[in-house]
Scaffold this active site. Structure first.
Site, PDB file in Angstrom:
ATOM      1  CG  ASP A 135      -6.706   1.574  -7.964  1.00  0.00           C
ATOM      2  OD1 ASP A 135      -5.640   1.018  -6.992  1.00  0.00           O
ATOM      3  OD2 ASP A 135      -7.194   2.521  -6.773  1.00  0.00           O
ATOM      4  CG  LEU A 181     -13.999  -2.459  -3.224  1.00  0.00           C
ATOM      5  CD1 LEU A 181     -15.901  -3.415  -2.678  1.00  0.00           C
ATOM      6  CD2 LEU A 181     -13.144  -3.681  -2.681  1.00  0.00           C
ATOM      7  CB  SER A 182      -9.888   1.272  -7.574  1.00  0.00           C
ATOM      8  OG  SER A 182      -9.435   1.891  -7.935  1.00  0.00           O
ATOM      9  CD  GLU A 211      -8.023   8.443  -9.798  1.00  0.00           C
ATOM     10  OE1 GLU A 211      -8.545   7.560 -10.871  1.00  0.00           O
ATOM     11  OE2 GLU A 211      -7.867   7.919  -8.592  1.00  0.00           O
ATOM     12  CE1 TYR A 253      -2.913   7.319  -2.933  1.00  0.00           C
ATOM     13  CE2 TYR A 253      -2.487   9.158  -4.676  1.00  0.00           C
ATOM     14  CZ  TYR A 253      -1.838   8.015  -4.159  1.00  0.00           C
ATOM     15  OH  TYR A 253      -1.633   6.766  -5.098  1.00  0.00           O
ATOM     16  CD  GLU A 294      -2.932  -0.487   0.207  1.00  0.00           C
ATOM     17  OE1 GLU A 294      -3.354  -0.086  -0.949  1.00  0.00           O
ATOM     18  OE2 GLU A 294      -3.448  -1.971   0.348  1.00  0.00           O
ATOM     19  CG  HIS A 295       0.016   4.624  -0.092  1.00  0.00           C
ATOM     20  ND1 HIS A 295      -0.891   5.845  -0.169  1.00  0.00           N
ATOM     21  CD2 HIS A 295      -1.130   4.502   1.127  1.00  0.00           C
ATOM     22  CE1 HIS A 295      -1.889   6.826   0.566  1.00  0.00           C
ATOM     23  NE2 HIS A 295      -2.025   5.680   1.192  1.00  0.00           N
ATOM     24  CB  THR A 296       4.364   0.559  -2.595  1.00  0.00           C
ATOM     25  OG1 THR A 296       3.987  -0.749  -2.426  1.00  0.00           O
ATOM     26  CG2 THR A 296       5.095   0.062  -1.171  1.00  0.00           C
ATOM     27  CG  ASP A 297       0.278   2.683  -6.390  1.00  0.00           C
ATOM     28  OD1 ASP A 297       0.531   3.816  -5.452  1.00  0.00           O
ATOM     29  OD2 ASP A 297      -0.752   2.967  -7.413  1.00  0.00           O
TER      30      ASP A 297
HETATM   31  C1  GLA Z   1      -5.254   4.566  -3.921  1.00  0.00           C
HETATM   32  C2  GLA Z   1      -4.436   4.885  -5.066  1.00  0.00           C
HETATM   33  C3  GLA Z   1      -3.892   3.395  -5.712  1.00  0.00           C
HETATM   34  C4  GLA Z   1      -2.342   3.425  -4.515  1.00  0.00           C
HETATM   35  C5  GLA Z   1      -3.546   3.828  -3.174  1.00  0.00           C
HETATM   36  C6  GLA Z   1      -2.948   3.773  -1.968  1.00  0.00           C
HETATM   37  O1  GLA Z   1      -5.720   3.893  -3.939  1.00  0.00           O
HETATM   38  O2  GLA Z   1      -5.017   5.047  -6.031  1.00  0.00           O
HETATM   39  O3  GLA Z   1      -2.400   4.450  -7.027  1.00  0.00           O
HETATM   40  O4  GLA Z   1      -1.446   4.006  -4.363  1.00  0.00           O
HETATM   41  O5  GLA Z   1      -4.131   4.421  -3.186  1.00  0.00           O
HETATM   42  O6  GLA Z   1      -2.072   2.095  -1.958  1.00  0.00           O
END
Ligand code: GLA
Length: 382
Positions: free
Chosen positions: A173, A126-127, A161, A222, A35-38
């Site tokens: 996502d 859930l995006s 986005e 974010y 999480e928060h690595t992308d």
């Molecule tokens: C959101 C963002 C993703 C990712 C997550 C955290 O879902 O859209 O790109 O950064 O937060 O892992």
């Protein structure tokens, strides 16, 4: 009636004179770990969900795109040549942002009529946004008679986005929505954008618990976390935090001011945890996988500071249940969902206890859902 049939039917009702629509679907995603690595060019492990967004579409003979949302019964339209287009802060931004990004990416679109509807609840973590973006992209391309590689679709949707909607999100996502594979999670390297499909083991279920809160800080915080990471990478003299290993960081952590040190520590340890989790999955060691998930939660809570009381409670309620290997917050944070890895035989007890305990403590009725890892975006044949 399926959601795909519903958008097609509504299309016929609204735009009946314009020919039979094609229908495209794109799924939401869960993220097992990473999480928060992308956006730090690191590693993530998402899976596409069986809940998806759907778009029925047919081309029009002009440069106007009209979109009806079946879910909220609203219509929105825009001109593909409107150079001064600005976001309105609403769902239509995702469709317009995608159209603009596709055109900027060299795909000459045609005007189109669309009806969209989503099974992925907005703001649930859930995006839903990536699902709508990718379904819209596939629909707009389809209407224009164009084909695009899934990677190009994922990247252009991320660009929509980042640039139009204004959230500097990473690629996870949109990638999951494009590349999801039934019964598998994707181990994705967010630098090379290569992924490996890892089977979700037999006998366990991915249970998602929606806390039903979404704190308003989500968007701004974010982007602030991302800026912190970029600053930490700059001070450490690397392109991205991905380039710093755990051992190197242990030696050099003092080079960073306190807040940036904690942000970087989360990202660097989280990347290592994704590697450990992948190895655990390959070795069918679900205990080790779950421990990495639990550690991920603590790191997001303490070092990255993107959790909240409701997520902490929901993850803890999950973690305490028998047959639960691991539980953690998922996605951007400040609300939304937890993800739990639960033995099949323990799912019923989980559903019996966790929501009631959460409601007792918070007064909120959570929504729970067992996710089946599914295929990425596709055209639906009705
Ligand atoms: C959101 C963002 C993703 C990712 C997550 C955290 O879902 O859209 O790109 O950064 O937060 O892992």
């Amino acid at each position: 009636m399926t959601r795909a049939a519903a958008v097609a039917e509504e299309f016929e009702r609204r735009f009946g004179g314009e020919g039979r629509p094609r229908v495209f679907r794109a799924p939401g995603r869960v993220n097992l770990i990473g999480e928060h690595t992308d956006y730090n060019e690191g590693f993530v492990m998402p899976a596409a969900t069986d809940l998806a967004a759907f778009a029925a579409v047919a081309a029009a003979d002009d440069r106007r795109v009209s979109v009806v949302s079946l879910d909220i019964n609203e219509e929105f339209s825009f001109d593909l040549d409107d150079a001064d287009a600005e976001r309105r802060g609403e769902w239509g931004d995702y469709v317009q942002g995608v159209a603009l990004a596709l055109e900027a990416g060299g795909f000459r679109l045609r005007g189109a009529r669309l009806v969209v509807s989503s099974e992925v609840t907005m703001g649930s973590g859930l995006s839903s946004s990536a699902a709508l973006e990718v379904a819209s992209a596939r629909a707009l391309l389809g209407a224009a008679g164009l084909e695009a590689e899934p990677l190009a679709v994922a990247r252009l949707c991320q660009r929509a986005e980042n640039e139009f909607v204004g959230v500097r999100s990473g690629i996870m996502d949109q990638y999951a929505a494009c590349f999801g594979r039934e019964g598998h999670a994707l181990l994705l390297d967010c630098r090379s954008l290569e992924s490996r499909a890892l089977p979700v083991p037999e006998g366990v279920r991915i249970v998602v618990c929606n806390t039903m809160v979404k704190h308003s800080l989500a968007g701004g915080e974010y982007n602030r976390r991302r800026a912190d990471c970029e600053e930490a990478a700059r001070l450490l003299g690397v392109r991205a935090l991905r380039d710093v290993g755990a051992e190197e960081f242990a030696r050099r952590a003092d080079e960073l001011p306190e807040r940036l040190r904690r942000r970087a520590r989360h990202v660097i340890t989280e990347n290592a945890r994704v590697g450990e989790a992948a190895a655990a999955l390959t070795a069918s060691d679900l205990g080790a996988f779950g421990r990495a998930m639990n550690e991920s939660h603590f790191s997001l809570r303490d070092d990255y500071e993107v959790s909240c009381a409701e997520l902490d409670l929901m993850a803890e309620l999950g973690r305490r249940r028998p047959g639960v290997h691991g539980a953690r917050m998922m996605g951007g944070g400040f609300g939304g969902c937890t993800v739990n890895l639960v033995e099949e035989g323990a799912v019923e007890g989980f559903f019996g206890e966790v929501p009631a305990a959460y409601e007792r403590e918070t007064g909120l009725k959570p929504a729970l859902y067992v996710c089946r890892a599914s295929e990425g975006a596709s055209e639906v044949t009705l």
